[in-house]
Motif scaffolding. Structure first.
Motif, PDB file in Angstrom:
ATOM      1  N   ILE A 188       0.842  -1.206   0.000  1.00  0.00           N
ATOM      2  CA  ILE A 188       0.000   0.000   0.000  1.00  0.00           C
ATOM      3  C   ILE A 188       0.873   1.251   0.000  1.00  0.00           C
ATOM      4  O   ILE A 188       0.637   2.189  -0.773  1.00  0.00           O
ATOM      5  CB  ILE A 188      -0.966  -0.010   1.206  1.00  0.00           C
ATOM      6  CG1 ILE A 188      -2.015  -1.110   1.022  1.00  0.00           C
ATOM      7  CG2 ILE A 188      -1.641   1.349   1.384  1.00  0.00           C
ATOM      8  CD1 ILE A 188      -2.855  -1.379   2.255  1.00  0.00           C
ATOM      9  N   LEU A 189       1.894   1.274   0.853  1.00  0.00           N
ATOM     10  CA  LEU A 189       2.797   2.434   0.908  1.00  0.00           C
ATOM     11  C   LEU A 189       3.561   2.609  -0.410  1.00  0.00           C
ATOM     12  O   LEU A 189       3.742   3.730  -0.883  1.00  0.00           O
ATOM     13  CB  LEU A 189       3.765   2.299   2.083  1.00  0.00           C
ATOM     14  CG  LEU A 189       3.135   2.417   3.475  1.00  0.00           C
ATOM     15  CD1 LEU A 189       4.170   2.126   4.551  1.00  0.00           C
ATOM     16  CD2 LEU A 189       2.518   3.787   3.675  1.00  0.00           C
ATOM     17  N   ALA A 190       3.982   1.502  -1.005  1.00  0.00           N
ATOM     18  CA  ALA A 190       4.672   1.587  -2.294  1.00  0.00           C
ATOM     19  C   ALA A 190       3.731   2.115  -3.370  1.00  0.00           C
ATOM     20  O   ALA A 190       4.138   2.925  -4.217  1.00  0.00           O
ATOM     21  CB  ALA A 190       5.221   0.215  -2.686  1.00  0.00           C
ATOM     22  N   THR A 191       2.473   1.688  -3.348  1.00  0.00           N
ATOM     23  CA  THR A 191       1.483   2.181  -4.309  1.00  0.00           C
ATOM     24  C   THR A 191       1.290   3.682  -4.148  1.00  0.00           C
ATOM     25  O   THR A 191       1.254   4.422  -5.144  1.00  0.00           O
ATOM     26  CB  THR A 191       0.137   1.452  -4.119  1.00  0.00           C
ATOM     27  OG1 THR A 191       0.339   0.053  -4.279  1.00  0.00           O
ATOM     28  CG2 THR A 191      -0.900   1.932  -5.108  1.00  0.00           C
ATOM     29  N   LEU A 192       1.166   4.146  -2.908  1.00  0.00           N
ATOM     30  CA  LEU A 192       1.015   5.583  -2.659  1.00  0.00           C
ATOM     31  C   LEU A 192       2.224   6.363  -3.179  1.00  0.00           C
ATOM     32  O   LEU A 192       2.073   7.425  -3.795  1.00  0.00           O
ATOM     33  CB  LEU A 192       0.816   5.844  -1.164  1.00  0.00           C
ATOM     34  CG  LEU A 192      -0.500   5.374  -0.561  1.00  0.00           C
ATOM     35  CD1 LEU A 192      -0.467   5.498   0.956  1.00  0.00           C
ATOM     36  CD2 LEU A 192      -1.669   6.144  -1.135  1.00  0.00           C
ATOM     37  N   THR A 193       3.418   5.830  -2.946  1.00  0.00           N
ATOM     38  CA  THR A 193       4.641   6.496  -3.395  1.00  0.00           C
ATOM     39  C   THR A 193       4.726   6.547  -4.914  1.00  0.00           C
ATOM     40  O   THR A 193       5.006   7.605  -5.494  1.00  0.00           O
ATOM     41  CB  THR A 193       5.872   5.765  -2.821  1.00  0.00           C
ATOM     42  OG1 THR A 193       5.767   5.714  -1.399  1.00  0.00           O
ATOM     43  CG2 THR A 193       7.149   6.466  -3.213  1.00  0.00           C
TER      44      THR A 193
END
Length: 167
Positions: free
Chosen positions: A67-72
């Motif tokens: 999820i954090l990688a997707t946001l980034t």
């Protein structure tokens, strides 16, 4: 005594469904219920499906990282697009997040329709079951990241332009 009662109940159920014209009787058993599994196997039931699961904190952390990688990645894509277009990043964030979500949705829909068409052709030529079904948009950590980015972009846009609408 319990096993004989269970056996009698299953035999009665089997006779009843045969009178209804059923060709198959299926049961769902929880994996830890070994007594029931043994009883059903004794009555010639076969295991046709096996579902296994694991509750692991590592899986949850992996989802959070995705999820954090997707946001980034989404932030970088929208920033780069705003840079190329010469627009302000804040002006592009909401439209960009909606556009990226739409692209992912439409791509998944396209893949499903392509597979359904291919499978329909298989059924037409071979009369075999090919697994044609309705489109389901499944929620994954990447989709959660995309939706979270949309929510964040709505909040950022609202906070940024609040004074234009409510002053």
């Amino acid at each position: 005594m319990e096993i004989k009662d269970g056996t009698a109940a299953l035999l009665t159920l089997g006779k009843y469904v045969q009178t209804l014209g059923a060709k198959k009787l299926s049961l769902h058993i929880l994996g830890h219920n070994t007594r029931a599994i043994h009883l059903y196997q004794k009555l010639n039931f076969q295991i046709t499906d096996l579902v296994m699961s694991k509750n692991d904190k590592g899986i949850c952390m992996k989802s959070i990282y995705i999820i954090l990688a997707t946001l980034t990645v989404e932030t970088l894509i929208i920033w780069f697009a705003s840079y190329l277009l010469g627009w302000n990043f804040i002006d592009t964030i909401l439209l960009g997040s909606l556009l990226l979500f739409g692209i992912v949705y439409l791509f998944r829909l396209y893949i499903h329709q392509t597979n359904a068409t291919f499978n329909a052709n298989i059924v037409g030529w071979t009369w075999e079951e090919a697994g044609i079904g309705p489109f389901h948009f499944r929620i994954s950590p990447i989709i959660i990241g995309l939706i979270l980015f949309i929510v964040i972009s709505i909040l950022v846009t609202f906070i940024t332009y609040y004074r234009y609408f409510f002053d």
